[in-house]
Write a protein that holds these residues in place. Structure first.
Motif, PDB file in Angstrom:
ATOM      1  N   GLU A 158       0.829  -1.210   0.000  1.00  0.00           N
ATOM      2  CA  GLU A 158       0.000   0.000   0.000  1.00  0.00           C
ATOM      3  C   GLU A 158       0.862   1.258   0.000  1.00  0.00           C
ATOM      4  O   GLU A 158       0.587   2.222  -0.722  1.00  0.00           O
ATOM      5  CB  GLU A 158      -0.932   0.001   1.218  1.00  0.00           C
ATOM      6  N   GLN A 159       1.928   1.264   0.791  1.00  0.00           N
ATOM      7  CA  GLN A 159       2.813   2.427   0.854  1.00  0.00           C
ATOM      8  C   GLN A 159       3.537   2.638  -0.469  1.00  0.00           C
ATOM      9  O   GLN A 159       3.638   3.758  -0.959  1.00  0.00           O
ATOM     10  CB  GLN A 159       3.820   2.267   2.003  1.00  0.00           C
ATOM     11  N   VAL A 160       4.028   1.572  -1.053  1.00  0.00           N
ATOM     12  CA  VAL A 160       4.752   1.675  -2.323  1.00  0.00           C
ATOM     13  C   VAL A 160       3.830   2.187  -3.426  1.00  0.00           C
ATOM     14  O   VAL A 160       4.253   2.970  -4.274  1.00  0.00           O
ATOM     15  CB  VAL A 160       5.391   0.316  -2.696  1.00  0.00           C
ATOM     16  N   GLU A 161       2.595   1.750  -3.406  1.00  0.00           N
ATOM     17  CA  GLU A 161       1.636   2.218  -4.417  1.00  0.00           C
ATOM     18  C   GLU A 161       1.541   3.748  -4.409  1.00  0.00           C
ATOM     19  O   GLU A 161       1.447   4.368  -5.458  1.00  0.00           O
ATOM     20  CB  GLU A 161       0.266   1.601  -4.157  1.00  0.00           C
ATOM     21  N   GLY A 162       1.602   4.341  -3.243  1.00  0.00           N
ATOM     22  CA  GLY A 162       1.547   5.796  -3.148  1.00  0.00           C
ATOM     23  C   GLY A 162       2.839   6.492  -3.534  1.00  0.00           C
ATOM     24  O   GLY A 162       2.850   7.690  -3.801  1.00  0.00           O
ATOM     25  N   LEU A 163       3.944   5.748  -3.582  1.00  0.00           N
ATOM     26  CA  LEU A 163       5.251   6.334  -3.900  1.00  0.00           C
ATOM     27  C   LEU A 163       5.707   6.069  -5.325  1.00  0.00           C
ATOM     28  O   LEU A 163       6.754   6.563  -5.726  1.00  0.00           O
ATOM     29  CB  LEU A 163       6.315   5.763  -2.948  1.00  0.00           C
ATOM     30  N   CYS A 164       4.960   5.325  -6.092  1.00  0.00           N
ATOM     31  CA  CYS A 164       5.408   4.881  -7.416  1.00  0.00           C
ATOM     32  C   CYS A 164       5.773   6.026  -8.362  1.00  0.00           C
ATOM     33  O   CYS A 164       6.618   5.862  -9.228  1.00  0.00           O
ATOM     34  CB  CYS A 164       4.351   3.994  -8.071  1.00  0.00           C
TER      35      CYS A 164
END
Length: 119
Positions: free
Chosen positions: A56-62
């Protein structure tokens, strides 16, 4: 600080050899299933993280090319503290990356690589 870039599996395989600490997430839509893996490399050891909070966190940082490592490292640390990981040999990581290079539709593979640096 971290630097993020999208890489193909073959490129990723070459890059991870030369760094002491990195993190990468691979998502792919394969014919028989969806493939999602998060791997943290630290001092030559590879940790496969099985924590939905990381994805979930990575999805926001992509879309970010760089950012504060505090946007990622606490999530990695929490997964480690909660024992949501498995230590794997580098050869298994390379095997998965090699298999992914042979997928018929490489556009369905998303690999996001994060390298941490001290500034």
């Amino acid at each position: 600080m971290f630097f993020q870039q999208s890489l193909k599996p073959r490129e990723l395989s070459k890059v991870i050899t030369n760094v002491e600490e990195c993190f990468f997430v691979i998502s792919a839509k394969l014919e028989t299933r969806d493939y999602h893996v998060a791997v943290y490399k630290y001092n030559g050891e590879y940790f496969v993280l099985n924590d939905s909070r990381i994805f979930e966190q990575v999805e926001g940082l992509c879309q970010e090319r760089h950012g504060d490592e505090e946007e990622l490292l606490p999530y990695i640390e929490e997964a480690m503290e909660d024992n949501l990981y498995a230590i794997v040999h580098e050869n298994y990581v390379r095997l998965d990356l090699d298999i992914l290079t042979h997928v018929h539709q490489p556009s369905k593979i998303n690999a996001h690589y994060y390298e941490f640096i001290d500034v």
